[in-house]
Design an enzyme around this catalytic site. Structure first.
Site, PDB file in Angstrom:
ATOM      1  N   GLN A   4       0.296   2.841   1.195  1.00 46.19           N
ATOM      2  CA  GLN A   4       1.284   3.621   1.550  1.00 46.19           C
ATOM      3  C   GLN A   4       1.081   5.073   1.261  1.00 46.19           C
ATOM      4  OE1 GLN A   4       3.967   2.486   2.965  1.00 46.19           O
ATOM      5  NE2 GLN A   4       4.262   0.609   2.478  1.00 46.19           N
ATOM      6  N   LYS A  23      -0.286   0.435   9.243  1.00 41.27           N
ATOM      7  CA  LYS A  23       0.711   1.443   8.684  1.00 41.27           C
ATOM      8  C   LYS A  23       0.271   2.952   9.036  1.00 41.27           C
ATOM      9  CE  LYS A  23       1.775  -1.796   4.715  1.00 41.27           C
ATOM     10  NZ  LYS A  23       3.019  -2.268   4.830  1.00 41.27           N
ATOM     11  N   ASP A  80      -4.472   0.904  -4.696  1.00 41.09           N
ATOM     12  CA  ASP A  80      -3.745   0.542  -3.621  1.00 41.09           C
ATOM     13  C   ASP A  80      -3.183   1.662  -2.905  1.00 41.09           C
ATOM     14  OD1 ASP A  80      -1.996  -0.294  -1.587  1.00 41.09           O
ATOM     15  OD2 ASP A  80      -0.871  -1.684  -2.946  1.00 41.09           O
ATOM     16  N   HIS A 129       2.799  -3.814  -5.405  1.00 52.60           N
ATOM     17  CA  HIS A 129       3.297  -4.812  -4.333  1.00 52.60           C
ATOM     18  C   HIS A 129       2.371  -6.005  -4.860  1.00 52.60           C
ATOM     19  CE1 HIS A 129       2.488  -6.559  -0.464  1.00 52.60           C
ATOM     20  NE2 HIS A 129       3.338  -5.639  -0.064  1.00 52.60           N
ATOM     21  N   CYS A 180       8.034  -7.397  -1.374  1.00 55.43           N
ATOM     22  CA  CYS A 180       6.863  -8.013  -2.038  1.00 55.43           C
ATOM     23  C   CYS A 180       6.746  -7.340  -3.409  1.00 55.43           C
ATOM     24  CB  CYS A 180       5.546  -7.777  -1.145  1.00 55.43           C
ATOM     25  SG  CYS A 180       5.602  -8.517   0.422  1.00 55.43           S
TER      26      CYS A 180
HETATM   27  N1  PMP Z   1       0.357  -2.375  -0.878  1.00 56.35           N
HETATM   28  C1  PMP Z   1       1.507  -1.873  -0.701  1.00 56.35           C
HETATM   29  C2  PMP Z   1       1.869  -0.804  -1.587  1.00 56.35           C
HETATM   30  C3  PMP Z   1       2.033  -2.099   0.590  1.00 56.35           C
HETATM   31  O1  PMP Z   1       3.308  -1.568   0.871  1.00 56.35           O
HETATM   32  C4  PMP Z   1       1.719  -3.090   1.197  1.00 56.35           C
HETATM   33  C5  PMP Z   1       2.326  -3.546   2.581  1.00 56.35           C
HETATM   34  N2  PMP Z   1       3.713  -3.822   2.482  1.00 56.35           N
HETATM   35  C6  PMP Z   1       0.501  -3.909   1.011  1.00 56.35           C
HETATM   36  C7  PMP Z   1       0.074  -3.516  -0.280  1.00 56.35           C
HETATM   37  C8  PMP Z   1       0.041  -5.039   1.796  1.00 56.35           C
HETATM   38  O2  PMP Z   1      -0.493  -4.428   3.068  1.00 56.35           O
HETATM   39  P1  PMP Z   1      -0.841  -5.667   4.140  1.00 56.35           P
HETATM   40  O3  PMP Z   1       0.177  -6.636   4.408  1.00 56.35           O
HETATM   41  O4  PMP Z   1      -1.072  -4.777   5.558  1.00 56.35           O
HETATM   42  O5  PMP Z   1      -2.025  -6.141   3.684  1.00 56.35           O
END
Ligand code: PMP
Length: 444
Positions: free
Chosen positions: A222, A245, A219, A140, A385
Site C-alpha cells: 500500500q 495496485k 509489506d 494483512h 484481510c
Molecule cells: N498487504 C497489504 C497491506 C495489502 O493491502 C494487500 C492487498 N489487499 C496485500 C498485502 C496482498 O496483496 P495481493 O493480494 O496483491 O498479493
C-alpha cells in the site's frame, strides 16, 4: 481549484482521461473509491501489454534467436525500470505473482533453510525452537499467515505487536516484543485498514539495535503505488509489492531483497531457468534474481508494469502522495463531524495515507457498502484481510474508501454525503444525528 484537484501541473480531470475506466463523464458515473483493493489502469499500460503480445512475444531467456534476444531485453529492461522506481539494484528485484507470493517466497525459503536444504550460506535464514518472529496485530493476512506457517514448521515462536484503540502500533509496543532471539520483524509500511504510515527509519534502527540477528521484512503493497520508495535507503532486508495496485496488470508483483541475502535464500519454487547445473540427484541454483523465477514468466504483464511505473514517475510520486493525503484529510475532517461513525486509524489532523476505514454504529459494513453502492459510490467492506486488527478494535468489519491518482475531491464529497445518510436510512440515527442530514454542510 484546491490542492486535491491536481497532481503537479496536471489537473486530475485531465489525468482521468488517460483511463478508459473513466471514459464516462456522466455526473452519475460511479465514484471508484476502492483503489486500495485494485487500481484502474491507464490506456498506455493496457497498450504496452497488447503491443508486447502482438509484436514481441518470444520465450524469454530461452533459445538463441534475435526475437528471443529482443524479448529478453524488454523483460530485463522492465526489471531495471521497476527496480529504479523502488530503490533496488537490478539483482535485487525478483518477479513474483503479487505481494502475497513475494512474502511467501521469503517465508518458504526460510523454511527450506531451517530444514537443512541449503548450505552454510543460508544459516541466517535457519530457525528453530527458541527463535522468535515478530509481526504487528495490524498486518494483512498476507504478512501474517506465512509467518504463522514458518513458526509452525520450525518450532519458532510468533509474537505480535499490539495496537491501540485506533488500530495503531507504536515504537514502544514494538520494542516490547524485540529480543536477541528475534529473527524476523514483519510489518506494513502503510496499513491497508488504518492508513498508518509506519516510522520505517525508526523501526530499522530499533530492530538493528535490539535484535541484531533479525531480518526486516516490509509489506510495501500500500506504499509503493502511492509515495516515493527507496528500499535500499530504507535499510530493510526484504519488501513486497503488487503491480495491480500501482496502475499495472494483475499477476505480477515484486520481491525486493538485499543482493547478498537473495543469493543465499533457498528458492521456494524450483524448476527450469533457476539453475546452473543439474544431475539426477541434485541441482545448483543461479544467483538472484533468476534462482527464484522458475518456469515461464508473465512477460507481457512485466513489460506493462514498467509502463505503469513510467506513468507514475511522470506524475511524480511526491505529488501523488500529496494529492492522496489531501483527499484523505478532507475525508477524515468531514467524517469526523458525523455522529455515530468511528474513523479507524489516525484521527483528524494526523498524517495518514490516502485510505480511510470507518465503522458505522449499529449498521453492518455490508449494509453500508450496499447503501453506498446504490448511491453510486464504490468502496470495500469487510475485514480487508485483517481479522486480528478488527478483532482488537471490537469490530467484525469496516467500510474503506481509498484514493489513487485519478480520485477527485468531488468523489470524496459524494462518499461523505452518502455516508451521512446511512444511519438514518437504517433507523439507528439518534438525537445527535439531527444536524447531519447533508454532508455538504460539513465539507468546506
Ligand atoms: N498487504 C497489504 C497491506 C495489502 O493491502 C494487500 C492487498 N489487499 C496485500 C498485502 C496482498 O496483496 P495481493 O493480494 O496483491 O498479493
Amino acid at each position: 481549484m484546491t490542492i486535491s484537484d491536481s497532481i503537479g501541473p496536471r489537473a486530475v480531470a485531465d489525468i482521468r482521461r488517460d483511463f478508459p475506466a473513466f471514459a464516462s463523464d456522466a455526473a452519475n458515473a460511479p465514484a471508484y473509491l476502492d483503489s486500495a483493493a485494485t487500481s484502474q489502469r491507464p490506456a498506455r499500460v493496457l497498450d504496452a501489454e497488447r503491443d508486447y503480445l502482438e509484436r514481441h512475444l518470444a520465450p524469454v531467456h530461452r533459445g538463441a534467436s534475435a526475437a528471443v534476444g529482443l524479448s529478453t531485453s524488454l523483460f530485463e529492461d522492465a526489471r531495471a525500470t521497476v527496480a529504479r522506481f523502488v530503490g533496488a539494484g537490478e539483482r535485487e528485484l525478483v518477479w513474483a505473482e503479487n505481494a502475497t507470493d513475494a512474502l511467501n517466497i521469503v517465508a518458504l525459503g526460510m523454511a527450506d533453510a531451517s530444514a537443512g536444504l541449503a548450505g552454510p550460506e543460508a544459516s541466517v535464514f535457519a530457525l528453530g525452537p527458541g527463535d522468535e518472529l515478530v509481526v504487528t496485530e495490524a498486518e494483512h493476512h498476507a504478512n501474517l499467515i506465512p509467518w504463522q506457517r514458518l513458526a509452525a514448521r520450525t518450532g519458532a515462536t510468533l509474537r505480535a505487536v499490539r495496537v491501540d484503540e485506533h488500530g495503531l502500533w507504536s515504537l514502544d509496543a514494538l520494542a516490547a516484543e524485540l529480543t536477541e532471539r528475534t529473527r524476523v520483524v514483519a510489518f506494513a509500511e502503510v496499513s491497508n485498514v488504518t492508513g498508518y504510515l509506519a516510522p520505517v527509519a525508526h523501526v530499522v534502527s530499533l530492530v538493528r539495535e535490539r535484535s541484531p540477528r533479525a531480518l526486516i521484512v516490509m509489506d510495501a503493497c500500500q506504499s509503493v503505488p502511492h509515495r516515493p520508495t527507496d528500499f535500499g535507503a530504507a535499510g530493510v532486508d526484504f519488501a513486497a509489492f503488487s503491480g495491480h495496485k500501482m496502475l499495472g496488470p494483475n499477476g505480477i508483483g515484486g520481491l525486493y531483497g538485499r543482493a547478498e541475502l537473495l543469493d543465499a535464500l533457498p528458492p521456494a519454487r524450483t524448476g527450469g531457468s533457476t539453475i546452473t547445473r543439474v544431475t539426477l540427484e541434485r541441482a545448483e541454483f543461479l544467483p538472484a534474481p533468476h534462482r527464484f523465477e522458475a518456469g515461464t514468466q508473465p512477460v507481457s504483464q512485466i513489460v506493462a508494469l514498467a509502463e505503469a511505473v513510467r506513468y507514475l514517475d511522470e506524475l511524480g510520486m511526491d505529488a501523488v502522495a500529496a494529492h492522496e493525503q489531501a483527499l484523505a484529510a478532507r475525508l477524515v475532517d468531514a467524517v469526523d463531524a458525523l455522529p455515530g461513525i468511528r474513523i479507524i486509524g489516525p484521527q483528524a489532523g494526523v498524517a495518514r495515507a490516502g485510505l480511510v476505514a470507518v465503522v458505522v454504529d449499529g449498521v453492518h459494513a455490508h449494509d453500508v457498502g450496499q447503501y453506498l453502492d446504490e448511491a453510486g459510490v464504490v468502496v470495500r467492506v469487510g475485514h480487508h484481510c485483517a481479522q486480528p486488527l478488527h478483532r482488537a478494535l471490537g469490530a467484525t468489519a469496516s467500510t474503506r474508501a481509498s484514493a489513487h491518482v485519478y480520485t477527485t475531491a468531488d468523489e470524496v464529497d459524494r462518499f461523505v454525503d452518502a455516508l451521512s445518510g446511512v444511519r438514518r436510512f437504517f433507523g439507528v440515527a439518534g438525537a445527535d444525528d439531527a444536524g447531519s442530514t447533508n454532508a455538504a454542510a460539513v465539507i468546506v
